[in-house]
Write an enzyme that holds these catalytic residues in place. Structure first.
Site, short mmCIF file in Angstrom:
data_model
loop_
_atom_site.label_atom_id
_atom_site.label_comp_id
_atom_site.label_asym_id
_atom_site.label_seq_id
_atom_site.Cartn_x
_atom_site.Cartn_y
_atom_site.Cartn_z
N ARG A 51 39.21 -34.20 70.74
CA ARG A 51 39.96 -33.02 71.39
C ARG A 51 40.13 -33.71 72.90
O ARG A 51 41.29 -33.42 73.51
CB ARG A 51 39.23 -31.57 71.31
CG ARG A 51 39.60 -30.81 72.39
CD ARG A 51 39.17 -29.46 72.24
NE ARG A 51 38.10 -28.99 71.90
CZ ARG A 51 36.85 -29.35 72.68
NH1 ARG A 51 37.00 -29.65 73.71
NH2 ARG A 51 35.77 -28.95 71.92
N TYR A 103 64.80 -20.67 76.16
CA TYR A 103 64.32 -20.53 74.90
C TYR A 103 63.30 -19.07 74.78
O TYR A 103 62.62 -18.97 75.42
CB TYR A 103 63.46 -21.64 74.54
CG TYR A 103 62.66 -21.56 72.89
CD1 TYR A 103 63.30 -21.28 71.85
CD2 TYR A 103 61.35 -21.57 73.06
CE1 TYR A 103 62.74 -21.22 70.83
CE2 TYR A 103 60.77 -21.63 71.85
CZ TYR A 103 61.53 -21.30 70.59
OH TYR A 103 60.73 -21.22 69.57
N ASP A 175 61.87 -27.90 82.13
CA ASP A 175 61.69 -28.11 80.61
C ASP A 175 63.04 -28.93 80.20
O ASP A 175 64.23 -28.75 80.58
CB ASP A 175 62.07 -26.83 79.70
CG ASP A 175 61.91 -26.84 78.45
OD1 ASP A 175 62.10 -28.09 77.83
OD2 ASP A 175 61.54 -25.93 77.67
N LYS A 200 61.74 -31.77 69.42
CA LYS A 200 62.99 -32.16 69.14
C LYS A 200 63.56 -33.49 69.29
O LYS A 200 63.27 -34.13 68.30
CB LYS A 200 63.84 -31.16 70.58
CG LYS A 200 63.15 -29.65 70.45
CD LYS A 200 63.64 -28.85 69.10
CE LYS A 200 63.00 -27.52 68.80
NZ LYS A 200 61.80 -27.00 69.74
C1 LIG Z 1 64.14 -25.65 75.20
C2 LIG Z 1 62.79 -25.47 74.43
N1 LIG Z 1 61.51 -25.43 75.06
C3 LIG Z 1 60.21 -24.95 74.47
C4 LIG Z 1 60.45 -25.03 73.05
C5 LIG Z 1 59.04 -24.50 72.42
O1 LIG Z 1 58.71 -25.71 71.79
P1 LIG Z 1 57.81 -26.01 70.40
O2 LIG Z 1 58.63 -25.30 69.33
O3 LIG Z 1 57.67 -27.14 70.03
O4 LIG Z 1 56.34 -24.95 70.55
C6 LIG Z 1 61.83 -24.97 72.26
C7 LIG Z 1 61.53 -24.71 70.96
O5 LIG Z 1 62.94 -24.78 70.26
C8 LIG Z 1 62.80 -25.29 73.09
O6 LIG Z 1 63.91 -25.29 72.36
#
Ligand SMILES: Cc1ncc(COP(=O)(O)O)c(C=O)c1O
Length: 384
Positions: A51, A103, A175, A200
């Site tokens: 961890r 998101y 992000d 992604k």
């Molecule tokens: C722009 C964006 N940020 C954060 C996330 C969240 O990531 P995760 O699905 O890996 O938890 C996503 C998921 O679709 C996303 O598209």
């Protein structure tokens, strides 16, 4: 030549990487272990419990730091758990100014998990720095930027927001999931934290759920490492290995995503049955100039609305697609189509969602790296 001086397309392959110490393996082994033998209490080789740290995850974390031009990388069990760690830097009473068009799961994390611990979030359209500044007060601690936004493809000027954050002594987190460091490097533009859903484009093959943070500041890194270990939302060695393998081809994949994305955006915008296409590469996109100055290309994410903005028509199109798969997620080699209002953004109330343009007829495409002629033929038969 020092590996620090490598160009981006070499950093994806070599950045922060060394042959494994045991046998010189070029790819780090999947250290599928929870614990490490000690000769005496504290007598170990830098790893004591997975961890806290695991050699495969450390290799990924070093690669993440390298490609984002940061110093410290942290890998998590998902993008949302990486965001969760950032918000845990805050205390009850603190306030955050966040992108409004983000998101759906990020919105849900902020509103439904953290607001009950006394943290307040203001969701703001960030095209104007003045609009952000209006929401800053002496309780504000963090600005959360997602750019390009999901799914409306708005672009936020990272440098301008970073100047504002510095003026008010706030942290700025970006992000960078949609753009990836191939197209945009937020730390170079003044952000303090860059975050990814590595699920992604970084992983790139739709086979892992992983999150990432990268920072330059040691104190901030120490606080985040503490939260990562204390809360424990780490990614396992297998997922670390797969994400690291994905990063090694990021630059080649991203260029094809951009080329295919451009061809499809140009096809859709001319289509008589399509009303609106959202893609920052168009000269008449409201934030095209910002996109052009802070991104090296425009990516493979596109949203569009069929003529008449009909929900039924949108559903008909996504159901008819054959090469595009109707699925959640984005950024993999395969093309995906999504219906944000009922899928990725269903956790945002309809009224809030529609304020930022996420209408029930909106379709989002994650353009993959297949032959673009096949993708266009698929859209042609589905749109009719
Ligand atoms: C722009 C964006 N940020 C954060 C996330 C969240 O990531 P995760 O699905 O890996 O938890 C996503 C998921 O679709 C996303 O598209």
């Amino acid at each position: 030549m020092s590996k620090k001086d490598l160009k981006f397309n070499s950093k994806t392959i070599h950045g922060g990487q060394h042959p494994d110490k045991a046998y010189g393996a070029v790819m780090p082994p999947i250290y599928q272990t929870s614990t490490y033998a000690q000769t005496t209490p504290g007598g170990h080789k830098g790893f004591e419990y997975s961890r806290s740290a695991n050699p495969t995850r450390t290799a990924l974390e070093n690669a993440l730091a390298s490609i984002e031009n940061g110093i410290y990388g942290l890998a998590f069990a998902s993008g949302l758990s990486a965001m969760d760690a950032v918000i845990k830097l805050l205390n009850p009473g603190d306030e955050v100014v966040s992108t409004n068009d983000l998101y759906g799961g990020s919105y849900r994390l902020f509103k439904q998990i953290f607001e009950k611990y006394g943290i307040t979030f203001h969701f703001v359209g960030m095209q104007s720095v003045d609009a952000i500044e209006e929401h800053i007060n002496d309780k504000t601690k963090l600005i959360w930027v997602e750019t390009p936004t999901n799914p409306m493809m708005n672009v936020i000027d990272i440098k301008a927001v970073s100047d504002l954050a510095k003026k008010h002594d706030l942290l700025l987190a970006v992000d960078n999931t949609f753009a990836t460091p191939y197209l945009q490097r937020p730390l170079d533009l003044g952000a303090d934290i860059v975050m990814h859903s590595a699920t992604k484009y970084l992983g790139g093959h739709s086979d892992v759920v992983v999150g990432a943070l990268v920072v330059k500041n040691k104190d901030l890194a120490d606080q985040l490492y503490f939260i990562q270990n204390a809360s424990g939302a780490v990614c396992g060695p297998m997922d670390s290995f797969l994400t690291l393998r994905g990063i090694k081809t990021l630059h080649v994949r991203m260029q094809r995503h951009c080329d295919n994305g451009k061809a499809i955006a140009e096809y859709l915008v001319k289509h008589p049955k399509i009303e609106k296409v959202y893609w920052p590469g168009f000269e008449n996109h409201p934030n095209h100039d910002v996109a052009k100055s802070q991104m090296d290309d425009f990516g493979g994410m596109i949203s569009f609305v069929p003529k008449g903005s009909s929900y039924e028509e949108a559903i008909k199109i996504v159901e008819k697609l054959e090469v595009f798969t109707l699925a959640e997620s984005l950024g993999g080699v395969e093309s995906l189509a999504g219906h944000p209002a009922s899928m990725t953004h269903a956790s945002i109330p309809k009224e809030e969602r529609e304020k930022s343009g996420v209408v029930d007829s909106l379709i989002r495409l994650s353009v993959g790296i297949e032959d673009v002629d096949d993708l266009i033929a698929d859209l042609e038969q589905a749109i009719g």
